[in-house]
Design an enzyme around this catalytic site. Structure first.
Site, PDB file in Angstrom:
ATOM      1  N   THR A  28     -27.566 -16.968 -18.915  1.00 34.66           N
ATOM      2  CA  THR A  28     -26.456 -17.505 -19.725  1.00 34.66           C
ATOM      3  C   THR A  28     -25.159 -17.612 -18.943  1.00 34.66           C
ATOM      4  OG1 THR A  28     -27.417 -16.632 -21.743  1.00 34.66           O
ATOM      5  CG2 THR A  28     -25.053 -16.999 -21.784  1.00 34.66           C
ATOM      6  N   ASP A  71     -33.882 -19.350 -16.732  1.00 37.77           N
ATOM      7  CA  ASP A  71     -33.689 -18.390 -17.811  1.00 37.77           C
ATOM      8  C   ASP A  71     -34.489 -17.154 -17.397  1.00 37.77           C
ATOM      9  OD1 ASP A  71     -32.993 -18.375 -21.030  1.00 37.77           O
ATOM     10  OD2 ASP A  71     -34.662 -17.063 -20.483  1.00 37.77           O
ATOM     11  N   SER A  72     -33.962 -15.978 -17.688  1.00 42.13           N
ATOM     12  CA  SER A  72     -34.650 -14.800 -17.138  1.00 42.13           C
ATOM     13  C   SER A  72     -35.984 -14.522 -17.818  1.00 42.13           C
ATOM     14  CB  SER A  72     -33.744 -13.573 -17.160  1.00 42.13           C
ATOM     15  OG  SER A  72     -33.669 -13.024 -18.433  1.00 42.13           O
ATOM     16  N   SER A  73     -36.273 -15.207 -18.908  1.00 38.75           N
ATOM     17  CA  SER A  73     -37.612 -15.049 -19.492  1.00 38.75           C
ATOM     18  C   SER A  73     -38.665 -15.667 -18.572  1.00 38.75           C
ATOM     19  CB  SER A  73     -37.686 -15.675 -20.881  1.00 38.75           C
ATOM     20  OG  SER A  73     -37.272 -17.018 -20.810  1.00 38.75           O
ATOM     21  N   THR A 103     -29.770 -11.789 -19.015  1.00 38.41           N
ATOM     22  CA  THR A 103     -29.820 -10.399 -19.490  1.00 38.41           C
ATOM     23  C   THR A 103     -31.193  -9.995 -20.033  1.00 38.41           C
ATOM     24  OG1 THR A 103     -29.017 -11.107 -21.654  1.00 38.41           O
ATOM     25  CG2 THR A 103     -27.371 -10.310 -20.087  1.00 38.41           C
ATOM     26  N   ASP A 104     -31.970 -10.972 -20.492  1.00 33.31           N
ATOM     27  CA  ASP A 104     -33.204 -10.605 -21.200  1.00 33.31           C
ATOM     28  C   ASP A 104     -34.159  -9.771 -20.348  1.00 33.31           C
ATOM     29  OD1 ASP A 104     -32.324 -11.820 -23.486  1.00 33.31           O
ATOM     30  OD2 ASP A 104     -33.384 -13.705 -23.122  1.00 33.31           O
TER      31      ASP A 104
HETATM   32  N1  ASP Z   1     -31.948 -16.020 -22.217  1.00 31.08           N
HETATM   33  C1  ASP Z   1     -30.917 -15.640 -21.280  1.00 31.08           C
HETATM   34  C2  ASP Z   1     -31.593 -15.076 -20.057  1.00 31.08           C
HETATM   35  O1  ASP Z   1     -32.025 -13.959 -20.080  1.00 31.08           O
HETATM   36  C3  ASP Z   1     -30.001 -14.666 -21.921  1.00 31.08           C
HETATM   37  C4  ASP Z   1     -28.869 -14.174 -21.045  1.00 31.08           C
HETATM   38  O2  ASP Z   1     -28.663 -14.534 -19.920  1.00 31.08           O
HETATM   39  O3  ASP Z   1     -28.107 -13.335 -21.553  1.00 31.08           O
HETATM   40  O4  ASP Z   1     -31.710 -15.759 -19.074  1.00 31.08           O
END
Ligand code: ASP
Length: 215
Positions: A28, A71-73, A103-104
């Site tokens: 994000t 995206d970290s997923s 963050t994920d």
């Molecule tokens: N979906 C995002 C990620 O983990 C959320 C974030 O960055 O806070 O890449």
């Protein structure tokens, strides 16, 4: 995995200042809104223009950006290998490393890197944001600036932090003891079985007893 690495030396560089390497993976923090209002990944060097204060930090910043921010997923073992490789290749040239990551799965990546990079004598700080860097109430500015400050902090010519950590919302957490707990407040992370390594307030106060002291 064949990562094409875009290496950009920031024009904020001032020679003889401490070199810090920023590795931008996505998440994000670096997103912007497109014409429809959806969030899409953005060129991080452009995104950094939203933090003009970076030019006032007394460090020499180099940014390596993943060519296609993720995206970290979607973080995979190959991404961990790429991060380990980038740090290994650049370890001697930099005083500290800041990894910008979604963050994920940040806690998973920080944990994996902590086991991949044994015997660290330098700080590796993961950070990100709950609101993208260009948005009005973004937490990216504080998270990024303080992470850089922690990466550069030394005592008697040696880094204070010598381990993989997560810095988020005024707290510095041990990477392999942290967990994402919340997605709707700025306080995304907690460490339930290890004390905070540092707290950021007017000063950054380090919990010296809790910091790793590798031989
Ligand atoms: N979906 C995002 C990620 O983990 C959320 C974030 O960055 O806070 O890449």
């Amino acid at each position: 995995m064949n990562y094409k690495i875009v290496k950009i030396r920031s024009n904020h560089s001032v020679s003889k200042q401490r070199p810090i390497l920023i590795i931008y993976t996505g998440g994000t923090i670096g997103m912007v809104q497109d014409a429809t209002g959806s969030l899409v990944p953005f060129n991080f060097m452009k995104a950094m223009e939203h933090i003009p204060e970076l030019s006032r930090i007394e460090v020499e910043l180099t940014v390596i950006s993943f060519p296609k921010p993720i995206d970290s997923s979607n973080v995979s073992i190959e991404v961990w290998q790429a991060l380990g490789y980038i740090i290994h290749e650049n370890y001697d040239q930099y005083d500290g490393f800041v990894i910008l990551h979604g963050t994920d799965t940040m806690a998973y990546s920080a944990s994996a890197l902590s086991f991949m990079l044994e015997g660290l004598a330098k700080p590796i700080i993961f950070t990100g944001a709950q609101i993208p860097i260009g948005m009005l109430r973004s937490d990216a500015r504080e998270n990024l600036i303080t992470s850089i400050e922690i990466a550069v902090n030394q005592r008697n010519g040696r880094p204070l932090v010598k381990e993989v950590c997560i810095y988020f919302n005024l707290g510095l957490y041990r990477g392999n003891r942290s967990q994402k707990m919340r997605s709707s407040t700025f306080a995304a992370f907690d460490s339930q079985n290890y004390p905070l390594l540092a707290e950021s307030g007017i000063d950054i106060s380090y919990n010296e007893a809790a910091l790793a002291k590798p031989n």
